[in-house]
Design a protein around this motif. Sequence first.
Motif, mmCIF file in Angstrom:
data_model
loop_
_atom_site.group_PDB
_atom_site.id
_atom_site.type_symbol
_atom_site.label_atom_id
_atom_site.label_comp_id
_atom_site.label_asym_id
_atom_site.label_seq_id
_atom_site.Cartn_x
_atom_site.Cartn_y
_atom_site.Cartn_z
ATOM 1 N N GLU A 149 -6.716 -8.789 19.577
ATOM 2 C CA GLU A 149 -5.390 -9.531 20.133
ATOM 3 C C GLU A 149 -5.869 -10.798 20.261
ATOM 4 N N ASN A 150 -6.557 -11.240 20.547
ATOM 5 C CA ASN A 150 -7.326 -12.545 20.258
ATOM 6 C C ASN A 150 -7.642 -13.185 18.857
ATOM 7 N N VAL A 151 -7.687 -12.367 17.918
ATOM 8 C CA VAL A 151 -8.985 -13.122 16.764
ATOM 9 C C VAL A 151 -8.021 -13.720 15.542
ATOM 10 N N GLY A 152 -8.584 -14.444 14.763
ATOM 11 C CA GLY A 152 -7.212 -15.683 14.419
ATOM 12 C C GLY A 152 -6.162 -14.897 13.528
ATOM 13 N N VAL A 153 -5.224 -14.528 12.679
ATOM 14 C CA VAL A 153 -4.777 -14.099 12.097
ATOM 15 C C VAL A 153 -5.492 -14.172 10.481
#
Length: 357
Positions: A149-153
């Motif tokens: 959920e917290n990694v870059g797109v």
Amino acid sequence: MYINFRRYYLFCQSIDFYSYRAKIKIDMNKNKKIIFSGVQPSGNLHIGNYLGAISQWVKMQEDFTCIFCVVDYHAITVKQDPKILREKIIDIAKIYIASGIDPKKSIIFKQSDIKEHTELAWVLNCTSARMSDLNKMTQFKDKAGKNQENVGVGLFDYPVLMAADILLYDTDIVPVGDDQLQHVELTRTLARRFNDRFGQTFKIPEARLQKVGARIMGLDDPTKKMSKSAKSELNYIALTDDPAKAKKKIMKATTDSDGRVKYDPKNKPGISNLMTIYSLLENTEIGVIEERYIGKGYGDFKKDLAEVVAEYLTNFQKTYYNITNTEIEKILKKGAKKLQPTATDLMDLIKKKIGSL
Ligand code: AMP
Ligand code: TRP
């Protein structure tokens, strides 16, 4: 080399696609097929990268039109220190050349120098790629870990940028290690989807894997692939490792307790991996290696392999340390200049197809 053919295509849309393609191929460097591949400028390039990917590029230079990219926009899908990224970009290009890629025969360039890579990635994002496709990508799951959920797109979308790299130049063959197979499969899916919706536009590329060496395993844990982002330095032999240090890593490599130099990747992954490395660097059949070490132990084998690896690194580094940064900057600029017209023409065509005037 003349590869600005899209403009020609715009005038020829009424002609059958494949006959147009054939004509273009004649224009393009004596009908040679097109190869595209790339490596990220991050971490330490290791002999797995060389044996799994770059060594097959070297062999392909004679028979194909080869394009080799330093994929810096892929590297920034994870956090990079700008100073180190700058150094790594130059470093990868030096590694290409020291490995035997000849800038007179092949095109070497930096991804971010041609804006159409990201432009095409955006169009593919919108027209062809689906969340369900990208959700299947195992490399994303590995890289994101529990933190999805917290990694870059960008990390999630990374395979679409890779598809754009490949499709932008009408690539026929993509020589890679087996961890990239799924991304090339996705590239084919996206190309087909776009073609189905907007008419024949992209060539459908194929992946090409080394018969032996497509997956070199970690020295400290031969059940996982050798990786430049491994926690322990004992996992890999970097191409820039001091040969004496590399020898020590080979001597410390994990093997089983059976003691026979026998190729059996399932039951004896450690020694089999070392035998693969030996076989590829020495250009010797696995069977010949097995015979050579009948009645001898792992110690003898490892000592010999350590010498082979050290010799390879010594020769490689002789070239590597002799190339200047200025030479590399010139080579990268020249490469981008050569490719730019092809990229521009393809994007012009795609804009027309999707209705962006
Ligand atoms: P990367 O280091 O992930 O940018 O990979 C660059 C190229 O090396 C890709 O074609 C990979 O498939 C290949 N590669 C990376 N690690 C290995 C490995 N352990 N064995 C064989 N090929 C590899
Ligand atoms: N994704 C590849 C890797 O991590 C690098 C890459 C980017 C690539 N674009 C490419 C490889 C196009 C082949 C073709 O190794």
